[in-house]
Design a protein around this motif. Structure first.
Motif, PDB file in Angstrom:
ATOM      1  N   GLU A  78       0.821  -1.209   0.000  1.00  0.00           N
ATOM      2  CA  GLU A  78       0.000   0.000   0.000  1.00  0.00           C
ATOM      3  C   GLU A  78       0.861   1.268   0.000  1.00  0.00           C
ATOM      4  OE1 GLU A  78      -3.168   0.702  -0.204  1.00  0.00           O
ATOM      5  OE2 GLU A  78      -3.882  -1.362  -0.365  1.00  0.00           O
ATOM      6  N   TYR A  79       0.352   2.302  -0.652  1.00  0.00           N
ATOM      7  CA  TYR A  79       1.002   3.610  -0.654  1.00  0.00           C
ATOM      8  C   TYR A  79       0.720   4.351   0.646  1.00  0.00           C
ATOM      9  CZ  TYR A  79       1.217   8.642  -1.179  1.00  0.00           C
ATOM     10  OH  TYR A  79       1.449   9.977  -0.947  1.00  0.00           O
ATOM     11  N   PHE A  80       1.734   5.042   1.169  1.00  0.00           N
ATOM     12  CA  PHE A  80       1.529   6.017   2.246  1.00  0.00           C
ATOM     13  C   PHE A  80       2.693   7.001   2.245  1.00  0.00           C
ATOM     14  CE2 PHE A  80       3.983   2.649   4.282  1.00  0.00           C
ATOM     15  CZ  PHE A  80       4.956   3.353   4.983  1.00  0.00           C
ATOM     16  N   ASP A  81       2.439   8.180   2.750  1.00  0.00           N
ATOM     17  CA  ASP A  81       3.445   9.236   2.879  1.00  0.00           C
ATOM     18  C   ASP A  81       3.143  10.029   4.146  1.00  0.00           C
ATOM     19  OD1 ASP A  81       5.498   9.480   0.980  1.00  0.00           O
ATOM     20  OD2 ASP A  81       4.156  10.340  -0.528  1.00  0.00           O
ATOM     21  N   PHE A  82       4.164  10.410   4.884  1.00  0.00           N
ATOM     22  CA  PHE A  82       3.958  11.364   5.968  1.00  0.00           C
ATOM     23  C   PHE A  82       3.691  12.735   5.370  1.00  0.00           C
ATOM     24  CE2 PHE A  82       6.057   8.239   8.720  1.00  0.00           C
ATOM     25  CZ  PHE A  82       5.242   8.327   9.844  1.00  0.00           C
ATOM     26  N   SER A  83       2.628  13.387   5.844  1.00  0.00           N
ATOM     27  CA  SER A  83       2.284  14.733   5.399  1.00  0.00           C
ATOM     28  C   SER A  83       2.483  15.777   6.487  1.00  0.00           C
ATOM     29  CB  SER A  83       0.826  14.773   4.923  1.00  0.00           C
ATOM     30  OG  SER A  83       0.679  14.027   3.730  1.00  0.00           O
ATOM     31  N   GLY A  84       2.650  15.328   7.719  1.00  0.00           N
ATOM     32  CA  GLY A  84       2.860  16.282   8.791  1.00  0.00           C
ATOM     33  C   GLY A  84       3.311  15.625  10.075  1.00  0.00           C
ATOM     34  N   TYR A  85       4.241  16.310  10.754  1.00  0.00           N
ATOM     35  CA  TYR A  85       4.680  15.935  12.091  1.00  0.00           C
ATOM     36  C   TYR A  85       4.305  17.126  12.970  1.00  0.00           C
ATOM     37  CZ  TYR A  85       7.568  12.726   9.314  1.00  0.00           C
ATOM     38  OH  TYR A  85       8.014  11.777   8.429  1.00  0.00           O
ATOM     39  N   LEU A  86       3.165  17.026  13.632  1.00  0.00           N
ATOM     40  CA  LEU A  86       2.615  18.195  14.311  1.00  0.00           C
ATOM     41  C   LEU A  86       3.106  18.332  15.739  1.00  0.00           C
ATOM     42  CD1 LEU A  86      -1.065  18.166  12.995  1.00  0.00           C
ATOM     43  CD2 LEU A  86       1.004  19.118  11.946  1.00  0.00           C
ATOM     44  N   ASP A  87       3.334  17.212  16.401  1.00  0.00           N
ATOM     45  CA  ASP A  87       3.758  17.223  17.801  1.00  0.00           C
ATOM     46  C   ASP A  87       4.198  15.802  18.130  1.00  0.00           C
ATOM     47  OD1 ASP A  87       4.225  18.112  20.395  1.00  0.00           O
ATOM     48  OD2 ASP A  87       2.273  19.073  20.593  1.00  0.00           O
TER      49      ASP A  87
END
Length: 315
Positions: A164-173
């Motif tokens: 499956e495809y996935f990507d991190f889009s944000g590291y908020l905290d």
């Protein structure tokens, strides 16, 4: 409206921050847009640019992230910064705007006029809609929290095993993320997050800030950005991708392009603000998660410039 002269007396240790965009219904901000004088001024400009009534279109909208919703969020955030300057006497020395907050930040810093920022927002919304109609059309971005990284890595390993495809889009905290993945896997992912002790918030469609969207970035640069002349910001801007200071027109243009294929790192932004001596943040925008993150609240005095606060003070 906003920072209009270099002679404005600024307050050491104060930052203006425009939050990223979450789902905001017309009912949440309609009264503010109707009765606040700063909002009415911004609306007038937006309507002239759009060629239609933003209030009417936004009221009828069923999509949390369509063109009207995006321009409305920009309009509300910009008007709240105007209100904060007038009513809270905020005079920042630096500004930031994670994710969609970059748009209001660009206007506030003087890199673009508000009218041009509305035009840019519309052009980008339409370009994104066209792109995701044929590319990554089944991908969404999920925001979730309270998920320890070691458990998240186990979940992502399962996705990898499934191909499956996935990507991190944000590291908020700490333990707080944005992840882009295929929508058919959304219920599965929410179940895994819940089993790991985490909590899923909202889902964004179209998806955002993923490395796979380099083609969208190039398209935007070729088809949209050439229409706009960016100026150097009148006060330093903190890039939400890496926390770097942006002080030139070219740097700001690059930051706006980076938002398409680089994830948000909010903790890097707050670290830079601390290093720059910021002790107080004015968060100008509809109430959302950025005002409640630990890395926002731990080291800063927070002034909330929200529609609800303006209405309470008017009462």
């Amino acid at each position: 409206m906003g920072m209009t002269t270099e002679t404005t007396e600024r307050q050491p240790g104060t930052a203006m921050v425009f939050p990223g965009m979450g789902p905001v219904k017309f009912a949440d901000v309609g009264e503010f847009l109707t009765f606040n004088s700063h909002a009415r001024k911004r609306l007038k400009v937006a309507d002239e640019v759009l060629g239609y009534s933003l209030m009417d279109r936004y009221r009828r909208s069923a999509d949390d992230y369509d063109e009207a919703a995006q321009v409305a969020f920009l309009t509300v955030s910009s008007a709240l910064a105007d209100w904060a300057e007038e009513s809270l006497e905020v005079r920042p020395v630096i500004c930031a705007g994670p994710s969609f907050g970059q748009r209001a930040m660009a206007a506030y810093s003087g890199a673009l006029s508000f009218a041009d920022t509305v035009r840019l927002t519309v052009r980008l919304a339409r370009c994104e809609a066209e792109y995701f109609a044929t590319e990554y059309e089944d991908v969404v971005t999920l925001t979730f929290l309270r998920t320890p990284r070691e458990r998240l890595d186990e979940i992502l390993a399962e996705l990898t095993e499934r191909g499956e495809y996935f990507d991190f889009s944000g590291y908020l905290d700490r333990d707080f993320y944005m992840l882009s993945l295929r929508e058919p896997m959304l219920d599965w992912m929410r179940g895994r997050i819940s089993a790991a002790g985490g909590y899923s918030l909202y889902t964004m469609r179209p998806p955002v800030h993923a490395a796979a969207f380099g083609k969208l970035r190039r398209r935007v640069e070729e088809e949209v950005f050439g229409e706009f002349d960016f100026a150097a910001p009148r006060l330093p801007v903190v890039a939400d991708q890496d926390g770097s200071l942006v002080t030139t027109a070219a740097g700001l243009r690059t930051m706006l392009l980076d938002t398409f294929d680089r994830p948000v790192h909010w903790e890097r932004v707050t670290r830079t603000l601390r290093e720059q001596g910021v002790r107080r943040i004015c968060m100008a925008g509809p109430e959302n998660i950025f005002a409640r993150l630990d890395c926002t609240t731990a080291d800063f005095e927070l002034l909330s410039a929200t529609p609800e606060r303006t209405l309470r003070q008017q009462a």
